[in-house]
Design a protein around this motif. Structure first.
Motif, PDB file in Angstrom:
ATOM      1  N   SER A   2     -14.061  -0.236  -3.372  1.00  0.00           N
ATOM      2  CA  SER A   2     -14.560   0.883  -2.155  1.00  0.00           C
ATOM      3  C   SER A   2     -15.296   2.176  -3.313  1.00  0.00           C
ATOM      4  O   SER A   2     -15.563   2.442  -2.309  1.00  0.00           O
ATOM      5  CB  SER A   2     -13.643   0.928  -1.551  1.00  0.00           C
ATOM      6  N   GLN A  24      -9.757  -1.745  -1.883  1.00  0.00           N
ATOM      7  CA  GLN A  24      -9.276  -1.425  -0.407  1.00  0.00           C
ATOM      8  C   GLN A  24      -9.277  -3.245  -0.204  1.00  0.00           C
ATOM      9  O   GLN A  24     -10.545  -3.575  -0.467  1.00  0.00           O
ATOM     10  CB  GLN A  24     -10.345  -1.098  -0.017  1.00  0.00           C
ATOM     11  N   ASN A  25      -8.461  -3.337   0.225  1.00  0.00           N
ATOM     12  CA  ASN A  25      -7.832  -4.725   0.893  1.00  0.00           C
ATOM     13  C   ASN A  25      -8.556  -4.911   2.281  1.00  0.00           C
ATOM     14  O   ASN A  25      -7.138  -4.132   3.306  1.00  0.00           O
ATOM     15  CB  ASN A  25      -6.969  -5.086   0.301  1.00  0.00           C
ATOM     16  N   THR A  26      -8.930  -5.445   2.685  1.00  0.00           N
ATOM     17  CA  THR A  26      -9.379  -4.918   4.822  1.00  0.00           C
ATOM     18  C   THR A  26      -8.777  -6.613   5.238  1.00  0.00           C
ATOM     19  O   THR A  26      -9.272  -6.714   6.476  1.00  0.00           O
ATOM     20  CB  THR A  26     -10.653  -5.011   4.789  1.00  0.00           C
ATOM     21  N   GLY A  27      -8.230  -7.315   4.091  1.00  0.00           N
ATOM     22  CA  GLY A  27      -7.864  -8.718   5.317  1.00  0.00           C
ATOM     23  C   GLY A  27      -6.333  -8.877   5.221  1.00  0.00           C
ATOM     24  O   GLY A  27      -6.191  -7.549   5.561  1.00  0.00           O
ATOM     25  N   ASP A  28      -5.788  -9.530   6.497  1.00  0.00           N
ATOM     26  CA  ASP A  28      -4.469  -9.519   7.094  1.00  0.00           C
ATOM     27  C   ASP A  28      -3.017  -9.639   6.193  1.00  0.00           C
ATOM     28  O   ASP A  28      -1.721  -9.864   6.481  1.00  0.00           O
ATOM     29  CB  ASP A  28      -5.160 -10.621   7.881  1.00  0.00           C
ATOM     30  N   ASP A  52      -1.760  -4.533  -0.974  1.00  0.00           N
ATOM     31  CA  ASP A  52      -1.403  -5.159   0.492  1.00  0.00           C
ATOM     32  C   ASP A  52      -2.083  -5.284   1.467  1.00  0.00           C
ATOM     33  O   ASP A  52      -3.587  -4.403   1.262  1.00  0.00           O
ATOM     34  CB  ASP A  52      -0.055  -4.477   0.461  1.00  0.00           C
ATOM     35  N   ALA A  53      -2.447  -5.988   2.351  1.00  0.00           N
ATOM     36  CA  ALA A  53      -3.218  -5.866   3.136  1.00  0.00           C
ATOM     37  C   ALA A  53      -3.488  -4.337   4.010  1.00  0.00           C
ATOM     38  O   ALA A  53      -2.078  -4.053   4.313  1.00  0.00           O
ATOM     39  CB  ALA A  53      -2.693  -7.114   4.499  1.00  0.00           C
ATOM     40  N   ASP A  54      -4.734  -4.687   4.808  1.00  0.00           N
ATOM     41  CA  ASP A  54      -5.011  -3.756   4.552  1.00  0.00           C
ATOM     42  C   ASP A  54      -4.832  -2.099   4.495  1.00  0.00           C
ATOM     43  O   ASP A  54      -4.602  -0.910   5.173  1.00  0.00           O
ATOM     44  CB  ASP A  54      -4.386  -3.742   6.039  1.00  0.00           C
ATOM     45  N   SER A  55      -4.861  -1.923   2.673  1.00  0.00           N
ATOM     46  CA  SER A  55      -4.282  -0.904   2.568  1.00  0.00           C
ATOM     47  C   SER A  55      -5.600  -0.325   1.244  1.00  0.00           C
ATOM     48  O   SER A  55      -6.590  -1.835   0.501  1.00  0.00           O
ATOM     49  CB  SER A  55      -3.228  -1.134   2.362  1.00  0.00           C
ATOM     50  N   SER A  56      -5.083   0.114  -0.058  1.00  0.00           N
ATOM     51  CA  SER A  56      -6.386   0.365  -1.119  1.00  0.00           C
ATOM     52  C   SER A  56      -5.619   1.311  -1.931  1.00  0.00           C
ATOM     53  O   SER A  56      -4.788   2.167  -2.211  1.00  0.00           O
ATOM     54  CB  SER A  56      -7.002   1.612  -0.677  1.00  0.00           C
TER      55      SER A  56
END
Length: 419
Positions: A2, A24-28, A52-56
């Motif tokens: 990102s 950034q991880n935009t996945g679940d 982790d999921a939905d974190s950066s």
């Protein structure tokens, strides 16, 4: 990926720039990825991160550059540019500047070369004196050097020459030189400054202090502009420089004349004490004159604020009265008799004029003058002067004894004869 950034746009050789990558991880669900730090298309470092999921997460890596140049930095996973970084051998930073003073800090990196390199100094062009570039020879080690430029010499923290024999337009002082040897500097002077002082552009020199005296360094004009003259000068090995023209100031403070017997006539020596009251050493041309004619000469170097005694001599081969001079100073008059010209074989060498046959020497100030009657002759009519005087004294003593005896006999005439 990102984002990517760095903490500096310019660094020195041997230094590092910190590059920060944001993943950034935009996945679940959580996962892992590899960050690549790429410089000019070549991967310099890699790093595996878990997000982790939905974190950066952010990761920072220090990249070191040893060679000067410009480098493009990217962070890939996928690619993101962190921009360019310029690696320099050294930089010049202006730390303080006012109407009379400018303080510069020169920082050098670990440069893999022993060749000199030039640092351009940016700054105002409306100052009567300004340093434009500073060239150094590094020892492949990082260094920091502080250079201070004074457009008003009186503002400098060192004694600066002044008076009729010195015109100083600017001063440069140099701090610690550990790890670096200054090589040269370029500076500019306003033409109006030179014209006000009545000094030609080619007469300007850079001076540095050596044992209390200001010594001129090699200085040359490198550019002439309508309003300014640009110079370059050697700056090796000194901590303070004065820019302008500094001259010696000579004066003859004492003279003396002495005479002595010589194998080929009579030697006359004149000594002159030369004082240099100026701030720069100089060469003094000394001459001995007899009756206004130069008969011997030499040149001596006199350091600043010191004095030196110079002795010159000549041999005269004819009797007479001679006026002795030391340059334009009348040192006195010497009377030479025929007897003072006697040589070892009892005769006088022929000659008509004084001749400068004796070498010039430097000595301590001579004592005594040369205006008296001179020494007694060594001989009288070929007979030693000591024997002549002793014979005269003996004859006078004998004559007095005879007179005394005659007078005594006249008072007691027991023989019956009349006297």
């Amino acid at each position: 990926m990102s984002g990517a950034s760095k903490d500096a746009n310019t660094i020195l050789a041997g230094e590092s720039v910190n590059v920060t990558a944001t993943v950034q991880n935009t996945g679940d669900s959580g996962g892992a990825t590899t960050i690549e730090y790429v410089v000019n298309g070549t991967t310099r470092a890699t790093e595996r991160v878990v997000v982790d999921a939905d974190s950066s997460v952010q990761r920072t890596r220090a990249l070191t550059f040893d060679t000067p140049g410009t480098y493009r930095i990217k962070v890939q996973s996928p690619g993101k540019s962190a921009g360019r970084v310029e690696v320099k051998p050294a930089v010049v930073e202006t730390r303080r500047s006012d109407a009379t003073t400018r303080q510069l800090r020169i920082r050098g990196g670990t440069v893999p070369t022993t060749e000199p390199y030039r640092l351009n100094v940016s700054g105002p062009t409306n100052r009567p004196f300004t340093v434009q570039s500073w060239t150094v020879t590094a020892s492949q080690q990082s260094f920091i050097q502080d250079v201070t430029e004074y457009t008003e010499p009186d503002a400098a923290d060192i004694p600066v020459p002044s008076g009729d024999d010195a015109s100083v337009f600017g001063v440069v002082t140099v701090g610690s030189s550990d790890g670096v040897a200054p090589s040269s500097m370029q500076f500019a002077l306003n033409r109006s400054t030179l014209q006000s002082a009545g000094i030609g552009a080619s007469d300007v020199r850079v001076y540095h202090r050596v044992n209390g005296s200001w010594k001129a360094a090699e200085t040359s004009v490198v550019a002439e502009r309508p309003d300014r003259v640009v110079y370059e000068a050697d700056t090796a090995g000194a901590s303070a420089y004065a820019i302008g023209r500094i001259e010696p100031s000579f004066a003859v403070t004492r003279t003396s004349v002495v005479g002595e017997q010589a194998p080929d006539g009579h030697r006359i020596s004149v000594s002159g004490t030369v004082e240099n009251a100026g701030s720069a050493a100089g060469t003094y041309d000394a001459q001995m004159l007899v009756d206004g004619e130069v008969v011997n000469q030499t040149s001596v170097t006199v350091p600043a604020d010191t004095e030196q005694t110079v002795t010159l001599s000549t041999v005269v081969t004819t009797p007479g009265q001679f006026r002795i001079g030391f340059n334009d100073v009348d040192a006195g008059e010497v009377q030479i008799s025929e007897s003072q010209l006697q040589t070892d074989d009892g005769g006088a060498e022929p000659g008509t004029e004084p001749q400068g046959t004796e070498p010039a020497v430097q000595t301590e100030p001579a004592g005594g003058g040369g205006n008296g009657l001179g020494p007694l002759p060594a001989t009288v009519m070929g007979i030693s002067t000591v024997l002549v005087i002793g014979g005269l004294l003996g004859a006078l003593l004998l004559f007095g004894l005879v007179i005394a005896l005659l007078r005594r006999g006249g008072s007691r005439n027991d023989s019956g004869f009349e006297l």
